[in-house]
Design an enzyme around this catalytic site. Structure first.
Site, PDB file in Angstrom:
ATOM      1  N   ARG A  56       0.828  -1.201   0.000  1.00  0.00           N
ATOM      2  CA  ARG A  56       0.000   0.000   0.000  1.00  0.00           C
ATOM      3  C   ARG A  56       0.867   1.256   0.000  1.00  0.00           C
ATOM      4  NH1 ARG A  56      -2.146   1.158   4.204  1.00  0.00           N
ATOM      5  NH2 ARG A  56      -1.224  -0.355   5.632  1.00  0.00           N
ATOM      6  N   LYS A 198      -8.596  -2.475   0.437  1.00  0.00           N
ATOM      7  CA  LYS A 198      -8.532  -1.644   1.627  1.00  0.00           C
ATOM      8  C   LYS A 198      -9.336  -0.353   1.479  1.00  0.00           C
ATOM      9  CE  LYS A 198      -6.077  -4.305   4.240  1.00  0.00           C
ATOM     10  NZ  LYS A 198      -6.763  -5.020   5.359  1.00  0.00           N
ATOM     11  N   HIS A 217     -11.099  -4.745  11.773  1.00  0.00           N
ATOM     12  CA  HIS A 217      -9.980  -5.303  11.000  1.00  0.00           C
ATOM     13  C   HIS A 217      -9.567  -6.588  11.692  1.00  0.00           C
ATOM     14  CE1 HIS A 217      -5.662  -4.832   9.264  1.00  0.00           C
ATOM     15  NE2 HIS A 217      -6.437  -5.518   8.458  1.00  0.00           N
ATOM     16  N   SER A 235      -1.617  -6.344   9.033  1.00  0.00           N
ATOM     17  CA  SER A 235      -1.114  -7.264   8.028  1.00  0.00           C
ATOM     18  C   SER A 235       0.183  -7.913   8.496  1.00  0.00           C
ATOM     19  CB  SER A 235      -0.871  -6.507   6.720  1.00  0.00           C
ATOM     20  OG  SER A 235      -0.303  -7.343   5.757  1.00  0.00           O
ATOM     21  N   LYS A 239      -3.439 -13.077  11.196  1.00  0.00           N
ATOM     22  CA  LYS A 239      -4.895 -13.204  11.175  1.00  0.00           C
ATOM     23  C   LYS A 239      -5.354 -14.334  10.264  1.00  0.00           C
ATOM     24  CE  LYS A 239      -6.166  -9.162   9.770  1.00  0.00           C
ATOM     25  NZ  LYS A 239      -4.809  -8.763   9.370  1.00  0.00           N
ATOM     26  N   THR A 240      -4.862 -14.314   9.036  1.00  0.00           N
ATOM     27  CA  THR A 240      -5.290 -15.318   8.062  1.00  0.00           C
ATOM     28  C   THR A 240      -4.824 -16.705   8.473  1.00  0.00           C
ATOM     29  OG1 THR A 240      -5.205 -13.667   6.298  1.00  0.00           O
ATOM     30  CG2 THR A 240      -5.217 -15.968   5.634  1.00  0.00           C
ATOM     31  N   ASP A 254     -10.192 -11.170   7.237  1.00  0.00           N
ATOM     32  CA  ASP A 254      -9.614  -9.832   7.409  1.00  0.00           C
ATOM     33  C   ASP A 254     -10.572  -8.734   7.834  1.00  0.00           C
ATOM     34  OD1 ASP A 254      -7.181  -8.255   7.194  1.00  0.00           O
ATOM     35  OD2 ASP A 254      -8.079  -7.295   5.450  1.00  0.00           O
ATOM     36  N   ARG A 319       1.441 -12.265  -2.030  1.00  0.00           N
ATOM     37  CA  ARG A 319       0.037 -12.419  -1.659  1.00  0.00           C
ATOM     38  C   ARG A 319      -0.670 -13.450  -2.535  1.00  0.00           C
ATOM     39  NH1 ARG A 319      -2.061  -9.686   2.970  1.00  0.00           N
ATOM     40  NH2 ARG A 319      -0.543  -8.071   3.456  1.00  0.00           N
TER      41      ARG A 319
END
Length: 529
Positions: A56, A198, A217, A235, A239-240, A254, A319
């Site tokens: 980003r 996002k 989030h 990120s 989490k994933t 997410d 990713r």
């Protein structure tokens, strides 16, 4: 340009002969290959690269300073204002640019699995692989969907169009601009597909609280007895990985909303970080990368077309984008009840936070507002090594409203539903980054499993001497000394010095929350600095 003129220009664009509407996965894959936008890998996934922008670009993100938004938005370095005139100028340029293309691609879908709160989306892409990405990440329309009376939020993405900062009022050639009044997200100058995802989350972070829904989030999963767990974190904090549990069903990886009925996924897919991905450690993610999925900046063998997930040649921020339907154990539609457990994930580069600790209500509010973690390499442009950072609500780059609004909503829900809250450090142990080692995934999984299954609800704890956190003295599957960070360092004095350094950063950061109850600051934060 007024709203009517904007709508008219958009209508002319999307009805043109070069507009390709809602192509199937197979059609988009064919377009990607035909246009040399990517290659086909051995599993059938598309691999694309994004050039200079592999993460980003927060400095290039803006919100249009419109009359209806002027007093709502928490303006600053995160929510940078841009004038309506500058937006209109760029909007016209991008529309004209796309009109001149031989073809561009349009996806119609939704954000929000709960139909009562769905946001219609129209995604217009210069690249076919970006449109394939949108179809994987957002919720697809079905034949049974009725036409929504609500005007869709439109994403217009033209990666090869570059702004002129001196003329267009941007900070660089890249721009990500949200206009709430014109319900438009304008993206240019970057090929990184995550900007679309996002930006939609940023929009939902403003719209959902208006319906008394907390946007979060976080990832989420549910046990086979209906017990829901949430995993907050920036990120790269896990989490994933941690929500993709073979013993539980995935709700989403997410972004979620928490309404008076329970939680729902905002998306229809996952965007997993896949550096060092392996079939043994993360089987659900590994097997989800198949036909229709998109790999971003992953190194692929030119002969075998096999992905090398251990190679960071392009970026650490590799990713994989795939549909939730690619996960074996998943809930569709992605809706569940109220959570019983919340896990805050942090990747502590100092190596001093406990790998797991139970939080009091005050500590939960303190650490939610603090949002301490480390930016990991590649997640933002220019980040090449872990950097300690405080990201309010574990998602400050995506929060248009003041942070205390989200924190207050979370506190009310924790009280109402008597939720157990834990802080889990997926970062370093035995020393800071460069000296210590990253926490073993098998230990983190064991700690999370114990937390979500209620095994730690009544377990004996010991209070951390610096941060005041309550550390379980035993967790099944984890060596006891791993649980106490001061026992993992070679030098206790070095540990204590680094811990106090981080505690001071916590207190300095929290001083900006002048409107928060003094009780939270007093009882929720470090004991000393």
């Amino acid at each position: 340009m007024n709203l009517a003129e904007t709508i008219n220009e958009l209508e002319i664009l999307i009805t043109g002969a070069n507009a390709k509407h809602n192509l199937s996965v197979s059609q988009l894959v064919e377009k990607v290959l035909e246009r040399n936008e990517g290659i086909l890998t051995s599993t059938g996934a598309i691999r694309a690269t994004t050039g200079a922008y592999t993460g980003r670009s927060p400095r290039d993100k803006f919100i249009v300073k419109e009359r209806s938004m002027e007093k709502k938005i928490n303006w600053g370095t995160v929510n940078q204002p841009i004038s309506e005139e500058a937006f209109d100028l760029l909007y016209n340029k991008v529309i004209s640019y796309l009109k001149s293309r031989d073809e561009f691609f349009i996806f119609d879908g939704f954000a929000g699995a709960d139909e009562r709160f769905q946001l219609p989306l129209k995604v217009i892409n210069e690249f076919a692989w970006h449109n394939l990405f949108a179809g994987q990440l957002f919720i697809n329309r079905t034949k049974d969907d009725t036409a929504s009376s609500e005007k869709p939020f439109t994403i217009i993405s033209a990666p090869t169009f570059k702004a002129d900062p001196k003329v267009d009022g941007t900070n660089s050639e890249t721009f990500i601009i949200i206009s709430f009044e014109k319900r438009t997200i304008l993206i240019g100058g970057t090929e990184y597909a995550g900007e679309m995802k996002k930006s939609v989350f940023s929009v939902m972070n403003l719209l959902l609280p208006e319906n008394n829904i907390l946007p979060m989030h976080c990832s989420a999963n549910v046990g086979f007895e209906g017990d829901v767990a949430l995993f907050f974190g920036l990120s790269g904090t896990g989490k994933t990985t941690l929500s993709a549990d073979p013993n539980r069903r995935l709700i989403g990886d997410d972004e979620h909303g928490w309404s008076t009925s329970g939680i729902f996924n905002i998306e229809g897919g996952c965007y997993a970080k896949c550096i060092n991905l392996s079939k043994d450690k993360e089987p659900q993610i590994y097997h989800a990368i198949r036909y229709g999925s998109v790999l971003e900046n992953v190194v692929v063998d030119q002969d075998t077309r096999e992905a090398d997930y251990n190679d960071s040649f392009y970026t650490e921020n590799t990713r994989a984008a795939y549909s939730l339907s690619a996960i074996d154990k998943v809930i569709i539609p992605s809706i569940a009840g109220h959570p019983q457990t919340i896990v805050f994930l942090t990747a502590d580069a100092f190596g001093v936070l406990p790998p797991i600790s139970k939080l009091t209500r005050e500590q939960a509010m303190y650490h939610f507002l603090s949002g301490y973690t480390s930016k990991l390499a590649g997640t933002e442009r220019g980040v090449t090594a872990p950097e300690a950072t405080f990201s309010t609500c574990f998602g400050s780059p995506f929060l248009p409203l003041p942070a205390t609004i989200y924190a207050s909503m979370l506190g009310q829900k924790i009280d109402e539903h008597e939720v157990q809250v834990f802080l889990v450090n997926t970062g370093w142990t035995g020393g800071e980054y460069g000296t210590g080692k990253r926490m073993k995934l098998k230990y983190t999984r064991a700690m999370v499993q114990a937390a979500v299954e209620g095994d730690l609800d009544n377990i004996e704890t010991i209070q951390d001497e610096v941060f005041g956190l309550n550390i379980p003295i035993h967790v099944p599957g984890v060596p006891d000394d791993v649980l106490q960070p001061n026992q993992t360092w070679a030098s206790y004095e070095d540990y204590l010095g680094k811990a106090k350094e981080l505690a001071t950063q916590f207190k300095n950061n929290f001083s900006k929350f002048s409107d928060v109850s003094p009780t939270i600051a007093k009882l929720g934060g470090p004991l000393q600095s």
